[in-house]
Design a protein around this motif. Structure first.
Motif, PDB file in Angstrom:
ATOM      1  N   UNK A  17     -18.143  -2.219   8.100  1.00 52.87           N
ATOM      2  CA  UNK A  17     -17.293  -1.040   8.236  1.00 52.87           C
ATOM      3  C   UNK A  17     -15.822  -1.435   8.322  1.00 52.87           C
ATOM      4  N   UNK A  18     -15.528  -2.496   9.063  1.00 58.28           N
ATOM      5  CA  UNK A  18     -14.143  -2.958   9.188  1.00 58.28           C
ATOM      6  C   UNK A  18     -13.521  -3.283   7.845  1.00 58.28           C
ATOM      7  N   UNK A  19     -14.293  -3.913   6.966  1.00 60.54           N
ATOM      8  CA  UNK A  19     -13.789  -4.218   5.622  1.00 60.54           C
ATOM      9  C   UNK A  19     -13.498  -2.944   4.854  1.00 60.54           C
ATOM     10  N   UNK A  20     -14.344  -1.926   5.030  1.00 59.45           N
ATOM     11  CA  UNK A  20     -14.120  -0.635   4.365  1.00 59.45           C
ATOM     12  C   UNK A  20     -12.871   0.040   4.907  1.00 59.45           C
ATOM     13  N   UNK A  21     -12.706   0.066   6.227  1.00 54.37           N
ATOM     14  CA  UNK A  21     -11.551   0.715   6.845  1.00 54.37           C
ATOM     15  C   UNK A  21     -10.259   0.031   6.410  1.00 54.37           C
ATOM     16  N   UNK A  22     -10.283  -1.277   6.265  1.00 54.49           N
ATOM     17  CA  UNK A  22      -9.085  -2.011   5.828  1.00 54.49           C
ATOM     18  C   UNK A  22      -8.635  -1.554   4.444  1.00 54.49           C
ATOM     19  N   UNK A  23      -9.568  -1.074   3.611  1.00 53.88           N
ATOM     20  CA  UNK A  23      -9.223  -0.609   2.261  1.00 53.88           C
ATOM     21  C   UNK A  23      -8.754   0.848   2.237  1.00 53.88           C
ATOM     22  N   UNK A  24      -8.935   1.553   3.350  1.00 55.26           N
ATOM     23  CA  UNK A  24      -8.518   2.954   3.413  1.00 55.26           C
ATOM     24  C   UNK A  24      -7.015   3.064   3.669  1.00 55.26           C
ATOM     25  N   UNK A  25      -6.492   4.263   3.500  1.00 58.48           N
ATOM     26  CA  UNK A  25      -5.066   4.511   3.755  1.00 58.48           C
ATOM     27  C   UNK A  25      -4.702   4.274   5.216  1.00 58.48           C
ATOM     28  N   UNK A  26      -5.630   4.622   6.150  1.00 62.93           N
ATOM     29  CA  UNK A  26      -5.354   4.364   7.568  1.00 62.93           C
ATOM     30  C   UNK A  26      -5.266   2.872   7.839  1.00 62.93           C
ATOM     31  N   UNK A  27      -6.086   2.089   7.162  1.00 64.33           N
ATOM     32  CA  UNK A  27      -6.039   0.642   7.310  1.00 64.33           C
ATOM     33  C   UNK A  27      -4.742   0.071   6.795  1.00 64.33           C
ATOM     34  N   UNK A  28      -4.298   0.548   5.626  1.00 64.09           N
ATOM     35  CA  UNK A  28      -3.026   0.088   5.057  1.00 64.09           C
ATOM     36  C   UNK A  28      -1.859   0.507   5.944  1.00 64.09           C
ATOM     37  N   UNK A  29      -1.911   1.731   6.478  1.00 67.98           N
ATOM     38  CA  UNK A  29      -0.829   2.207   7.344  1.00 67.98           C
ATOM     39  C   UNK A  29      -0.755   1.353   8.611  1.00 67.98           C
ATOM     40  N   UNK A  30      -1.906   1.043   9.211  1.00 65.75           N
ATOM     41  CA  UNK A  30      -1.924   0.215  10.417  1.00 65.75           C
ATOM     42  C   UNK A  30      -1.397  -1.192  10.112  1.00 65.75           C
ATOM     43  N   UNK A  31      -1.807  -1.751   8.974  1.00 68.79           N
ATOM     44  CA  UNK A  31      -1.343  -3.089   8.582  1.00 68.79           C
ATOM     45  C   UNK A  31       0.160  -3.110   8.328  1.00 68.79           C
ATOM     46  N   UNK A  32       0.711  -1.965   7.899  1.00 64.04           N
ATOM     47  CA  UNK A  32       2.153  -1.873   7.619  1.00 64.04           C
ATOM     48  C   UNK A  32       2.966  -1.592   8.884  1.00 64.04           C
ATOM     49  N   UNK A  33       2.283  -1.446  10.030  1.00 65.37           N
ATOM     50  CA  UNK A  33       2.999  -1.246  11.275  1.00 65.37           C
ATOM     51  C   UNK A  33       3.126   0.188  11.737  1.00 65.37           C
ATOM     52  N   UNK A  34       2.511   1.119  11.016  1.00 64.70           N
ATOM     53  CA  UNK A  34       2.544   2.517  11.464  1.00 64.70           C
ATOM     54  C   UNK A  34       1.759   2.636  12.769  1.00 64.70           C
ATOM     55  N   UNK A  35       2.078   3.595  13.559  1.00 64.28           N
ATOM     56  CA  UNK A  35       1.412   3.785  14.854  1.00 64.28           C
ATOM     57  C   UNK A  35       0.070   4.509  14.692  1.00 64.28           C
TER      58      UNK A  35
END
Length: 193
Positions: A17-35
């Motif tokens: 599931x973690x790998x799937x979430x990382x590919x989602x927009x929420x995953x990208x936003x979190x990786x980019x530093x969004x809150x």
């Protein structure tokens, strides 16, 4: 003590599931530093019943009720229910928006386990949240920090998701330590299913 009853997916399902979430927009936003708050993989659980604050002196009553529920559930089954994470949904709106993943497989058995747990808690005179049981696993709390269309697109992407199947082998009593930011959870007891 702030208590809840849960079953946990195994590490393999959580990692998938973690790998799937990382590919989602929420995953990208979190990786980019969004809150955007992603769920901590170590804390992922399926809540069957939320008891809330329970006096320490009633812990033995809680454990007894859950033991009886697990025994009743196991007596009617030859094999543990098999579940998988798949599909998705959104609760709330605005700053309370939550993205979650659904369950597939023997979900009827999970509903039966939840019913038995709540019945035994009620008979023991223990508190629990009486909201209808909706099995799900929270994956992110984007709140209002993401465009609702992006959250809806992630929900649609989760509709096509199917994680690995696993047997549900134990019922857990958990203690929650809420705090600023993320809550911390302790496993207090477990019963085989």
């Amino acid at each position: 003590m702030r208590l809840f009853v849960a079953v946990n997916p195994p590490a393999e399902a959580v990692d998938h599931l973690g790998a799937q979430v990382a590919r989602l927009r929420v995953g990208a936003a979190a990786a980019a530093g969004a809150q955007v708050r992603l769920a901590d993989p170590a804390d992922l659980h399926l809540t069957l019943a939320f008891l809330g604050d329970v006096e320490a002196g009633r812990l033995v009553d809680v454990e007894s009720a859950l033991g009886l529920a697990a025994d009743s559930f196991g007596a009617d089954r030859n094999v543990p229910p098999r579940l998988r994470l798949g599909g998705g949904g959104v609760f709330g709106d605005g700053r309370r928006t939550v993205l979650w993943v659904d369950l597939r497989g023997d979900v009827g058995a999970l509903h039966e386990l939840g019913r038995l747990v709540r019945e035994r808690l009620r008979v023991a005179g223990l508190p629990y949240d009486e909201k209808p049981f909706r099995p799900h696993l929270t994956v992110a709390r984007p709140g209002d920090r993401m465009d609702p269309a992006a959250v809806e697109a992630d929900r649609t992407d989760l509709d096509g998701y199917a994680g690995p199947e696993w047997p549900t082998t134990e019922l857990l009593l958990m203690r929650s330590h809420p705090g600023s930011g993320r809550s911390r959870y302790d496993r207090l007891a477990a019963w085989p299913l």
